[in-house]
Design an enzyme around this catalytic site. Structure first.
Site, PDB file in Angstrom:
ATOM      1  N   LYS A 119     -19.586  -1.314 -25.747  1.00 29.06           N
ATOM      2  CA  LYS A 119     -20.000  -1.124 -27.133  1.00 29.06           C
ATOM      3  C   LYS A 119     -19.115  -1.882 -28.100  1.00 29.06           C
ATOM      4  CE  LYS A 119     -22.754   2.948 -26.755  1.00 29.06           C
ATOM      5  NZ  LYS A 119     -23.180   4.204 -27.335  1.00 29.06           N
ATOM      6  N   LYS A 208     -35.811  -1.441 -19.063  1.00 29.91           N
ATOM      7  CA  LYS A 208     -36.237  -0.062 -19.289  1.00 29.91           C
ATOM      8  C   LYS A 208     -36.839   0.106 -20.685  1.00 29.91           C
ATOM      9  CE  LYS A 208     -32.781   3.010 -20.869  1.00 29.91           C
ATOM     10  NZ  LYS A 208     -31.522   3.681 -20.924  1.00 29.91           N
ATOM     11  N   LYS A 211     -35.768   2.799 -26.949  1.00 29.86           N
ATOM     12  CA  LYS A 211     -36.154   3.208 -28.298  1.00 29.86           C
ATOM     13  C   LYS A 211     -35.676   2.214 -29.333  1.00 29.86           C
ATOM     14  CE  LYS A 211     -32.017   5.456 -27.862  1.00 29.86           C
ATOM     15  NZ  LYS A 211     -31.651   5.177 -26.481  1.00 29.86           N
TER      16      LYS A 211
END
Ligand code: TRP
Length: 344
Positions: A119, A208, A211
């Site tokens: 991240k 995958k 969202k």
């Protein structure tokens, strides 16, 4: 013997997709059904964790409640007396214990965490202390409730192991303060979590369903109207082989559809596969899955409409009162250990 505790986090800041529903929400509801008679189950929303990377703060409070409603609509029973549902930020002991644990955690350990490295790579202009401290807050989440069992996905194994390290270090120094959760290997053999379940993107089935993807057609949101969702399935990417087979490598598009069909219709995968294997009628397969998805959304959204926010808040507040007591008792032991409070 006192009941053991299973503790798990429900993420707050996302608009879940069908992939999240099938891969995370449903398994958690199943976990409650299976274990609520014999274990204490803590299911909480780690809302303090949700802005370690930038988010839209205007929607955080609402999203927290909305996400809980999705779980309830999926079958989570909030009236079960062995299940405790609460928001992390409503129990101040999480923040307080984090500080104490911070002072027994090494910077080097946090810098080594894979999720931090990943991240901070993405957001490298603005890596916050919060991002780095994420695993320590997670350790506090677990240790405050003496949780032995923490069923998490593979991406969280490292955080669980560091929780064990921090707790053990603290106990070695101060005596038996924290319950150390079982090691990852024991966890995964106890609670079989289907890590293989990954619903794929409808437009690029090698990835995958995400969202955060800006491609609306790649994902089905739980808020999509049945008609919109139907269209998305009908335009899903497949392949040019022309013969249906369940094969993630060669035919990820049709395989994804077969997987969705199996789960939504509650039919074993083998049975669905046998029904479609060898067929050249991709359109029929899509039509059948699209109908299934549309029907699911229609029912799900109807249920969602019946959930009362007032009742949800009342349940949350009641359980937050009792969780505050429990967490404060463990916090006090840590405060006494480090000399902030007199020993009893
Ligand atoms: N980090 C977890 C995740 O991303 C969420 C979480 C926060 C959690 N605190 C926790 C999970 C404590 C289990 C226990 O999924």
């Amino acid at each position: 013997m006192t009941q053991q505790t299973i503790l798990t986090g429900i993420r707050a800041n996302e608009e879940p997709t069908l992939g999240n529903y099938l891969g995370a929400i449903v398994p958690m509801v199943t976990l409650q059904r299976k274990y609520a008679d014999t274990y204490r189950i803590n299911m909480f929303v780690p809302d303090l964790h949700s802005f370690t990377t930038p988010i839209d703060h205007d929607s955080l409070y609402h999203n927290t409640l909305q996400n809980l409603k999705y779980f309830i609509a999926a079958g989570l029973d909030i009236s079960n007396s062995n299940t405790h549902i609460y928001r992390q930020s409503y129990i101040s002991a999480h923040s307080e214990l984090t500080w104490i644990l911070d002072c027994f955690t090494y910077v080097g350990e946090m810098q080594r965490m894979t999720q931090f490295k990943d991240k901070s790579g993405e957001h490298n202009a603005s890596i916050t202390m919060g991002l780095m401290n994420y695993p320590v807050l997670m350790a506090a989440d677990i240790l405050l409730y003496d949780a032995e069992w923490v069923p998490v996905g593979e991406d969280q194994f490292q955080h669980l192991e560091i929780t064990r390290d921090i707790a053990t270090r603290f106990n070695n120094k101060f005596g038996d303060i924290f319950t150390v959760p079982y090691e990852t290997r024991t966890q995964t053999s106890f609670i079989e979590r289907d890590n293989g379940l990954r619903i794929r993107s409808l437009t690029d089935p090698t990835k995958k369903m995400s969202k955060s993807s800006s491609d609306e057609k790649s994902k089905i949101l739980l808020t999509d109207t049945p008609t919109v969702a139907h269209k998305k399935i009908m335009s899903a990417t497949t392949d040019s082989i022309g013969s249906v087979d369940f094969n993630w490598e060669l035919q990820p598009g049709v395989t994804n559809l077969l997987q969705i069909a199996s789960i939504l219709s509650n039919t074993p995968q083998d049975e669905i596969n046998a029904q479609w294997r060898g067929s050249d009628r991709y359109g029929d397969l899509k039509q059948s899955v699209a109908d299934e998805v549309a029907l699911f959304l229609e029912k799900f959204q109807k249920k969602l409409d019946t959930i009362s926010e007032t009742e949800l808040l009342a349940a949350l507040e009641a359980s937050e009162r009792s969780m505050n007591q429990q967490a404060n008792a463990v916090l006090l032991k840590a405060q006494q250990a480090v000399g902030l409070r007199p020993k009893a």
